[in-house]
Each structure stands twice: as structure tokens, then as C-alpha cells.
Design an enzyme around this catalytic site. Sequence first.
Site, mmCIF file in Angstrom:
data_model
loop_
_atom_site.group_PDB
_atom_site.id
_atom_site.type_symbol
_atom_site.label_atom_id
_atom_site.label_comp_id
_atom_site.label_asym_id
_atom_site.label_seq_id
_atom_site.Cartn_x
_atom_site.Cartn_y
_atom_site.Cartn_z
ATOM 1 N N LYS A 34 -5.650 73.096 69.880
ATOM 2 C CA LYS A 34 -6.697 73.569 70.549
ATOM 3 C C LYS A 34 -7.664 74.679 69.546
ATOM 4 O O LYS A 34 -7.061 75.179 69.002
ATOM 5 C CB LYS A 34 -6.612 74.474 71.849
ATOM 6 C CG LYS A 34 -5.919 73.587 73.045
ATOM 7 C CD LYS A 34 -5.841 74.453 74.157
ATOM 8 C CE LYS A 34 -5.447 73.878 75.431
ATOM 9 N NZ LYS A 34 -4.578 73.197 75.193
ATOM 10 N N ASP A 58 -7.006 68.817 71.007
ATOM 11 C CA ASP A 58 -7.190 68.403 72.334
ATOM 12 C C ASP A 58 -9.294 68.967 72.182
ATOM 13 O O ASP A 58 -9.455 69.557 71.931
ATOM 14 C CB ASP A 58 -6.425 69.802 72.684
ATOM 15 C CG ASP A 58 -4.616 69.576 73.105
ATOM 16 O OD1 ASP A 58 -4.030 68.347 72.646
ATOM 17 O OD2 ASP A 58 -4.052 70.502 73.678
ATOM 18 N N ARG A 62 -7.927 59.943 72.293
ATOM 19 C CA ARG A 62 -6.547 60.221 73.369
ATOM 20 C C ARG A 62 -7.848 60.072 74.615
ATOM 21 O O ARG A 62 -7.996 61.074 75.047
ATOM 22 C CB ARG A 62 -5.547 61.411 72.587
ATOM 23 C CG ARG A 62 -5.074 61.614 73.750
ATOM 24 C CD ARG A 62 -3.884 62.191 73.927
ATOM 25 N NE ARG A 62 -4.741 63.940 73.915
ATOM 26 C CZ ARG A 62 -4.356 64.556 72.958
ATOM 27 N NH1 ARG A 62 -3.363 64.659 72.145
ATOM 28 N NH2 ARG A 62 -4.927 65.668 73.627
ATOM 29 N N GLY A 92 -9.122 64.552 82.430
ATOM 30 C CA GLY A 92 -9.692 65.760 82.573
ATOM 31 C C GLY A 92 -8.342 66.852 83.105
ATOM 32 O O GLY A 92 -8.456 66.702 84.003
ATOM 33 N N THR A 150 -2.098 59.092 80.501
ATOM 34 C CA THR A 150 -2.228 59.371 81.742
ATOM 35 C C THR A 150 -0.949 59.169 82.062
ATOM 36 O O THR A 150 -0.054 57.951 81.975
ATOM 37 C CB THR A 150 -3.083 58.181 81.979
ATOM 38 O OG1 THR A 150 -3.280 57.981 83.464
ATOM 39 C CG2 THR A 150 -2.794 56.488 81.715
ATOM 40 N N HIS A 151 -0.659 59.164 83.591
ATOM 41 C CA HIS A 151 0.949 58.820 84.068
ATOM 42 C C HIS A 151 0.326 58.089 85.635
ATOM 43 O O HIS A 151 1.209 57.814 86.132
ATOM 44 C CB HIS A 151 1.701 60.198 84.790
ATOM 45 C CG HIS A 151 1.476 61.566 83.810
ATOM 46 N ND1 HIS A 151 0.346 62.013 83.714
ATOM 47 C CD2 HIS A 151 2.657 61.264 83.144
ATOM 48 C CE1 HIS A 151 0.602 63.094 82.487
ATOM 49 N NE2 HIS A 151 2.059 62.705 82.110
ATOM 50 N N ARG A 165 -3.153 74.612 85.033
ATOM 51 C CA ARG A 165 -3.397 73.164 85.613
ATOM 52 C C ARG A 165 -2.271 71.862 85.832
ATOM 53 O O ARG A 165 -2.654 71.113 86.512
ATOM 54 C CB ARG A 165 -4.131 72.964 83.964
ATOM 55 C CG ARG A 165 -5.403 73.640 83.763
ATOM 56 C CD ARG A 165 -5.941 73.301 82.389
ATOM 57 N NE ARG A 165 -5.594 73.144 81.169
ATOM 58 C CZ ARG A 165 -5.078 74.242 80.440
ATOM 59 N NH1 ARG A 165 -6.107 75.116 80.753
ATOM 60 N NH2 ARG A 165 -4.715 74.179 79.386
ATOM 61 N N ARG A 166 -1.018 71.546 85.578
ATOM 62 C CA ARG A 166 -0.097 70.481 85.557
ATOM 63 C C ARG A 166 0.034 71.187 86.843
ATOM 64 O O ARG A 166 0.046 69.679 88.194
ATOM 65 C CB ARG A 166 1.068 70.912 84.892
ATOM 66 C CG ARG A 166 1.089 71.355 83.446
ATOM 67 C CD ARG A 166 0.995 69.981 83.347
ATOM 68 N NE ARG A 166 -0.080 69.929 83.349
ATOM 69 C CZ ARG A 166 -1.531 69.883 82.010
ATOM 70 N NH1 ARG A 166 -0.867 70.651 80.547
ATOM 71 N NH2 ARG A 166 -2.708 69.349 82.113
#
Length: 307
Positions: free
Chosen positions: A95, A129, A179, A183, A226-227, A288-289
Site C-alpha cells: 500500500k 494495492d 487486478r 472496491g 472477487t469471491h 472493511r472485511r
Amino acid sequence: MNVVRSLLLAGSESRWLRERATKLRFVRGAVTRFMPGETLEAALDATRTLGVGTVLTQLGENVTDLEQARAVARHYQDVLERIRQSGLDVEISVKLTQLGLDLSREECEKNLSTLVERARALSRWIWIDIESTAYTDRTLDIYRQMLAAYPRVGVCIQAYLYRTAEDLKTLLPLGGGLRLVKGAYREPPDRAFPKKSDVDENYFKLADRLLSPEVRAKSVRAIFGTHDPALIARIEERGRSLGLPPEALEFQMLYGIRRQEQERLAKAGHTVRVLISYGEAWFPWYMRRLAERPANVLFVARNLFAR
Ligand SMILES: Cc1cc2nc3c(=O)[nH]c(=O)nc-3n(C[C@H](O)[C@H](O)[C@H](O)COP(=O)(O)OP(=O)(O)OC[C@H]3O[C@@H](n4cnc5c(N)ncnc54)[C@H](O)[C@@H]3O)c2cc1C
């Protein structure tokens, strides 16, 4: 924006909350779902057991003095050395605010250049990132600069931003790595699609561009971070209709999220990497998760009652 998501993202920026929440045992316990441990060793051990390549990132952002930023750069030099010694299939992702971007762009670039030089010596990819829109222009500028020096540099791009479609026009001809993610930050509606369905649709449009034969001819390394099962299915279908071999599609997911899907994609022959975060500065990242899936808050609560 969904109210819970909004509150969690606002919480991710709160120092008051960070100072208190990180001391609570049940919160620390819940974090381990997304993080194998706070040390580099834990991340390398997890790489050994996962059986797919990984991307490592040391948690931390917005450092407040330049010595801290230099220490982060030194840490990543050590990581690159450890990766070389271990022979593991690992890349790193950094980052820019952790490398000092808030304090001095020049110093940040210097820190990043040392890492890019080391990655070049080891023929490894290095990823940048992307953070909130306060940094998008500078991040993409610095990416372009680094890419001119070494072609195996990649940057993350965010499908929730209106600007990303336009950014792609100038980024795609450069090669390098892109990547694509949805967001993860709190952005106003004049910069980012407020509706999730619009973000998802934009993700697919951008993914489609990344898969196009013209872009593939430029040797861009496109990654789908992405998941989301619906998006993954659409991307796989698009890859098939373009006649791409399965390994040409690269998916990346976060450690601890949708492990079975990671295995399924790897079995289907796609390239799969898992991004593993480690380190002590996990609070904003963890919030954020939670914001990505507010149901995760129940998981934290269950941890409270499990003790
Ligand atoms: C490899 C990688 C790198 C990333 N780098 C960045 C970056 O540099 N900058 C940035 O802004 N963002 C980054 N992100 C985060 C990204 O922006 C999204 O916030 C995150 O990936 C969730 O979006 P999704 O595409 O999985 O879709 P969603 O629609 O959010 O989720 C789809 C499904 O995935 C599962 N899922 C998603 N998130 C979670 C979760 N936290 N817990 C449990 N299940 C979950 C759920 O089943 C959910 O229904 C990165 C993500 C990945 C995978």
C-alpha cells in the site's frame, strides 16, 4: 450505501474504536478467520498448506512518520528474500500510504523503487494495492512510473469507481498487471456507484475488456479479485466463449473467504492465488472485511459468547 456497511466503514476510520476494539479478546479471536497470524512466518506457513500461490501483504496504512515507512520497505525487502530462500510461489502487494505517500511522495516512490528493483532482481511480480479516491491519481501515476522501469508491476483497480472505465483506456496499452476488484472504501455517490448491482455490472464490463483479444495481445496480466460466484461464472463463461485455456483466467481471493470455491477454480485449471494479510495493524482492514458482508458481525458476536 447500505446503512450497516456505511457504519462499519466509518468505524474503520475511527481511532477511538480501533484503540478499544483491538484489545478485546473476542475481536482478536474473530480476526483469525481472515488472517493465519500476525507474523510473516504464519503467512508463509499458510502458503505451504494452501497448495496454491499466494500474495502477501503486511497490514498497515497511512503511516505517520517516514522512519515507519522506511521500516515497511525494509520489511518487504526481507519478505522478498524469504520468498527467494523458500522457493514458494509468493508475490507481494504493498500500500502506498504504508510506504509514506501521505508524508512525501518522493520518499514513497524511493521506498517503492527499492522494492521494484529487488523484485526485478528476483524476477518476481510486485503489486500495488489501491486505497481510497484521495490516492487514486497518485497511485496510478506512480504505477505508470514503476512499470516503465520494470514490466512485472501490477496495480489494483476498483469497479465501484465511475472513473475506472476511463482509466483503463490509458492503462491497458501499457501492459503490466491489473487486478480488478469491486472496491472496499467509503466513497461518495459522485465517485462510486452506490448500488451493489451497478458495481457488479460494471465489474463484468471491465472484466470483459480485460479479456478481449486486443488486450490479451498487449500481454496485460489480468486478475479477477472477487469471491462473487455469479461474476466468476460469467467470467468463466466469457473465457470459454473466447476459446481461452482455463489457466489463462486468474482469480484471486482473500484468505479465509470461500475456500471451496478457491479449490474448485484450481481444479478447473484456472490460475488461483490467495491474498494473505498479516501484521498487527489489522483493525481498519478487518472492519472493511466486516463491511463486505455484514453477516460477519454475527460471527464476531458468536466468538463473544463462545468464550
Ligand atoms: C485479491 C484481492 C485483492 C484486493 N485488493 C483490494 C485493493 O487493493 N483495494 C480495494 O479497495 N479492495 C481490494 N480488495 C477487496 C475488494 O474491493 C472487495 O471489497 C472484496 O473482494 C469483496 O468483494 P467481492 O468481489 O468478493 O464481492 P461481494 O459481492 O462483496 O461478495 C460476494 C460473496 O463473496 C463472499 N464474501 C465477500 N466478502 C466476504 C467477507 N468479507 N467475508 C465473508 N464472505 C465474503 C460472500 O459469500 C459474498 O456473498 C481485494 C480483494 C481481493 C480478493
